[in-house]
Design an enzyme around this catalytic site. Structure first.
Site, PDB file in Angstrom:
ATOM      1  N   TYR A 163       0.861  -1.187   0.000  1.00 23.18           N
ATOM      2  CA  TYR A 163       0.000   0.000   0.000  1.00 23.18           C
ATOM      3  C   TYR A 163       0.892   1.230   0.000  1.00 23.18           C
ATOM      4  O   TYR A 163       1.843   1.323   0.781  1.00 23.18           O
ATOM      5  CB  TYR A 163      -0.886  -0.002   1.252  1.00 23.18           C
ATOM      6  CG  TYR A 163      -1.797   1.204   1.378  1.00 23.18           C
ATOM      7  CD1 TYR A 163      -2.829   1.423   0.464  1.00 23.18           C
ATOM      8  CD2 TYR A 163      -1.631   2.117   2.416  1.00 23.18           C
ATOM      9  CE1 TYR A 163      -3.675   2.523   0.592  1.00 23.18           C
ATOM     10  CE2 TYR A 163      -2.475   3.215   2.546  1.00 23.18           C
ATOM     11  CZ  TYR A 163      -3.491   3.414   1.632  1.00 23.18           C
ATOM     12  OH  TYR A 163      -4.332   4.501   1.756  1.00 23.18           O
ATOM     13  N   ASP A 258       9.157   2.828  -0.170  1.00 25.56           N
ATOM     14  CA  ASP A 258       8.087   3.425   0.624  1.00 25.56           C
ATOM     15  C   ASP A 258       8.317   3.005   2.070  1.00 25.56           C
ATOM     16  O   ASP A 258       7.993   1.889   2.476  1.00 25.56           O
ATOM     17  CB  ASP A 258       6.717   2.962   0.131  1.00 25.56           C
ATOM     18  CG  ASP A 258       5.587   3.596   0.943  1.00 25.56           C
ATOM     19  OD1 ASP A 258       5.865   4.187   2.011  1.00 25.56           O
ATOM     20  OD2 ASP A 258       4.430   3.486   0.520  1.00 25.56           O
ATOM     21  N   LYS A 291       4.217   8.594   9.098  1.00 25.22           N
ATOM     22  CA  LYS A 291       4.004   7.976  10.408  1.00 25.22           C
ATOM     23  C   LYS A 291       5.004   8.447  11.470  1.00 25.22           C
ATOM     24  O   LYS A 291       4.806   9.522  12.018  1.00 25.22           O
ATOM     25  CB  LYS A 291       3.932   6.463  10.237  1.00 25.22           C
ATOM     26  CG  LYS A 291       2.733   6.115   9.316  1.00 25.22           C
ATOM     27  CD  LYS A 291       2.299   4.686   9.285  1.00 25.22           C
ATOM     28  CE  LYS A 291       0.954   4.557   8.591  1.00 25.22           C
ATOM     29  NZ  LYS A 291       0.942   3.908   7.307  1.00 25.22           N
TER      30      LYS A 291
HETATM   31  C1  LIG Z   1       0.257   4.397   5.995  1.00 25.81           C
HETATM   32  C2  LIG Z   1       0.987   4.174   4.712  1.00 25.81           C
HETATM   33  C3  LIG Z   1       0.857   5.046   3.612  1.00 25.81           C
HETATM   34  C4  LIG Z   1      -0.161   6.149   3.593  1.00 25.81           C
HETATM   35  O1  LIG Z   1       0.068   7.118   4.539  1.00 25.81           O
HETATM   36  P1  LIG Z   1      -1.164   8.080   4.992  1.00 25.81           P
HETATM   37  O2  LIG Z   1      -0.507   9.054   5.907  1.00 25.81           O
HETATM   38  O3  LIG Z   1      -2.173   7.193   5.616  1.00 25.81           O
HETATM   39  O4  LIG Z   1      -1.676   8.713   3.736  1.00 25.81           O
HETATM   40  C5  LIG Z   1       1.671   4.840   2.526  1.00 25.81           C
HETATM   41  N1  LIG Z   1       2.553   3.833   2.482  1.00 25.81           N
HETATM   42  C6  LIG Z   1       2.701   2.973   3.494  1.00 25.81           C
HETATM   43  C7  LIG Z   1       3.715   1.885   3.407  1.00 25.81           C
HETATM   44  C8  LIG Z   1       1.908   3.097   4.641  1.00 25.81           C
HETATM   45  O5  LIG Z   1       2.024   2.196   5.628  1.00 25.81           O
END
Ligand SMILES: *Cc1c(COP(=O)(O)O)cnc(C)c1O
Length: 450
Positions: A163, A258, A291
C-alpha cells in the site's frame, strides 16, 4: 461572541456534553454513522474485517488507550505506527506546547523545517534532499510524479499487497496473467489512469525479470514496501531485493522505498539500513516517509538524490505544493520524536521488547497446538495463524482468517488492542514495559485456550 448568545440548533451545552460522556461505543458508532460515511474517517477503523463495534478512543497515555466506556487497552497499533514513544511522551508534549504558542501555521518557511530535513538526511544516507508534506499518500503520490518527471517515463512497477496511499495510479491490483496491466481497486479510478501501473507478485524474481525484459526502457520507477506492513509483515527476500536493485540500475528506473511505515520504526535508518547490512552498498534512489516522522501529527516526506530532487518546483518542472507542508507544530512533534529515538540503545531495547512479544505469542500457539508464526524488526511485528511465514499477499490472505478474527476479539475483550485485520502489521512502543508484554502473552494464552 459569548457561547450563550449563539442560537444554533447544534449548540451543545456542557450538560449535554456530560451526558454524551456516558455514551457507549455502540451509541457513538450509531451517531457517527449518521454524519460520517461508515462512521469512520479511514475505512479500517470500522472493524469490517473482524466484525463488531469499533472502540471510540477518549484518551491515551504511554502504551494504553481508554475507550468511551472507560475500558483500558494495551495499544499495539500506536496510531498505525507513529506512536513509537508511546502516547504523551513528556519531551514531545513539551515541544508541541511550545511550538503551538508560537503559532500554528505561517505559510512561510521556518527554521524547524530545515532542522527536520537535516535530521532525516543525517539518519538516512541515501537521502540528500527532502521535501515535507502532510500525509503518506501525498508523499507517495509526489514521489511517483517526481520519478516520472525526472526520467521522462510513464510506466512503473508496484507489488500486490503493498500500500502506498490512495493516489489514483496506486490503487491497483494485478490483472490476469503475467505482468499484465493492473485493474483499479476503487471505483472512480479510470482504467486509463492505471494503464501504466504494472503489478507484480512480491518476492517473485522471475516475474521481475520478465517484466524488466519487456518494459525496462519504459519504466520510471519501482515502488516497494521493503518490509511490507500492509500484508501483515512480509520481508522482501535478499535475492529479490538484490535483483530488484540490479535491474533498476541497469534500466535506469528509480528504486523508491516506501518507508512510511518502516522508516524510523524498524531501525533508526529505516528498512534501507537493514538491507544495507545484508547487501553491501545497497541503497534506494528515493524514499518516502510518514508515520513516525510526524510523531502522531500530520507530517510526511519524500527525498532522494539532489539530482532527482532538483527537478521539483520551484527549481524544476515537476509541480508539488502544500498549504500546511512543513507545519511548525507537526515539525516540532516530529523533531522531538526523532531526538528521543536517536538516543543510544533505543532501538536495541525496542527490538528486544518486540521480539519477546512475538516469541511469547509463538510459544503460546505451540503450547495450544495452534499453528502460529511471527516475525519482527525493530518495533514492528506480524503474526499469522499458519505453519510458515507468508512470502506475498496471496500467502497472507491464505492464512486462517476465522482463527485470527476470533483471536482478535478474545484479545480485545481482555484489554489488548491489536490491528483489526489479518493483513495489518502491529507496533510496539518504547512505553510498553516487560510487564505489559507479559500480560499480553498471558491474555493470548487465555484466548487460545478457548
Ligand atoms: C500508511 C501508509 C501510507 C499512507 O500514509 P497516509 O498518511 O495514511 O496517507 C503509505 N505507504 C505505506 C507503506 C503506509 O504504511
Amino acid at each position: 461572541m459569548n457561547i450563550d448568545q449563539r442560537s444554533s440548533p447544534e449548540l451543545t451545552t456542557n450538560a449535554q456534553l456530560c451526558e454524551r460522556d456516558n455514551q457507549t461505543n455502540a451509541q457513538l458508532f450509531e451517531r457517527a454513522q449518521r454524519v460520517i460515511p461508515g462512521g469512520v474517517n479511514s475505512p479500517v477503523r470500522a472493524f469490517r474485517a473482524v466484525g463488531g463495534t469499533p472502540r471510540f478512543i477518549r484518551r491515551a497515555e504511554g502504551p494504553y488507550l481508554w475507550d468511551a466506556e472507560g475500558k483500558k487497552y494495551t495499544d499495539y497499533i500506536g496510531s498505525w505506527g507513529p506512536m513509537i514513544l508511546g502516547h504523551g511522551h513528556p519531551a514531545v508534549l513539551d515541544a508541541v506546547h511550545k511550538a503551538a504558542l508560537d503559532g500554528f501555521s505561517f505559510g512561510a518557511p521556518t527554521e524547524r523545517e530545515i532542522e527536520l530535513a537535516e535530521a532525516i538526511i543525517a539518519l538516512v544516507p541515501s537521502v540528500e534532499q527532502v521535501r515535507l508534506v502532510s500525509s503518506g499518500t501525498e508523499a507517495g503520490m509526489s514521489a511517483l510524479r517526481l520519478a516520472r518527471g525526472a526520467t521522462g517515463r510513464s510506466k512503473f512497477i508496484k507489488f500486490e499487497g503493498c500500500y502506498h496511499g490512495h493516489a489514483d495510479a496506486l490503487l491497483v491490483k494485478a490483472g490476469s496473467g503475467l505482468a499484465t496491466f493492473g485493474h483499479p481497486t476503487s471505483a472512480g479510478v479510470p482504467a486509463e489512469v492505471v494503464r501504466d501501473t504494472l503489478v507484480l507478485e512480491y518476492n517473485n524474481v522471475a516475474q521481475l525479470d520478465t517484466c524488466f525484459a519487456e518494459h525496462g526502457p519504459e519504466l520510471a520507477c519501482v515502488m516497494i514496501e521493503p518490509i511490507a506492513g500492509n500484508m501483515n509483515f512480509v520481508r522482501a527476500s535478499v535475492p529479490f531485493m538484490t535483483r530488484l536493485r540490479a535491474l533498476c540500475t541497469q534500466h535506469g528506473a528509480l528504486l523508491i522505498f516506501d518507508e512510511v511505515m518502516t522508516g524510523f520504526r524498524v531501525a533508526l535508518g529505516g528498512a534501507q539500513s537493514v538491507y544495507a547490512g545484508l547487501i553491501p552498498g545497497f541503497k534506494p534512489d528515493m524514499s518516502v516517509f510518514g508515520k513516525v516522522i510526524g510523531g502522531g501529527m500530520p507530517l510526511a516526506a519524500f527525498g532522494g538524490t539532489k539530482d532527482v530532487m532538483s527537478q521539483l518546483a520551484p527549481l524544476g518542472p515537476v509541480y508539488q505544493a502544500g498549504t500546511l507542508s512543513g507545519n511548525p507544530v507537526a515539525t516540532a512533534c516530529g523533531l522531538a520524536t526523532l531526538k528521543e529515538i536517536s538516543k543510544p540503545g533505543f532501538f536495541e531495547a525496542l527490538s528486544a521488547s518486540t521480539r519477546s512479544l512475538v516469541q511469547g505469542l509463538c510459544a503460546v500457539g505451540h503450547d495450544a497446538g495452534v499453528p502460529l508464526v511471527g516475525d519482527s524488526e525493530g518495533g514492528m511485528f506480524g503474526f499469522f495463524f499458519a505453519a510458515e511465514l507468508p512470502q506475498n499477499y496471496g500467502g497472507t490472505m491464505a492464512t486462517d482468517k476465522e482463527c485470527f478474527n476470533r483471536f482478535f476479539h478474545a484479545m480485545l475483550d481482555r484489554g489488548v488492542y491489536l490491528a483489526p485485520a489479518l493483513y495489518e502489521a502491529g507496533f510496539v512502543s518504547a512505553a510498553h514495559s516487560r510487564a505489559d508484554i507479559d500480560a499480553t502473552v498471558t491474555a493470548a494464552r487465555d484466548s487460545l485456550r478457548r
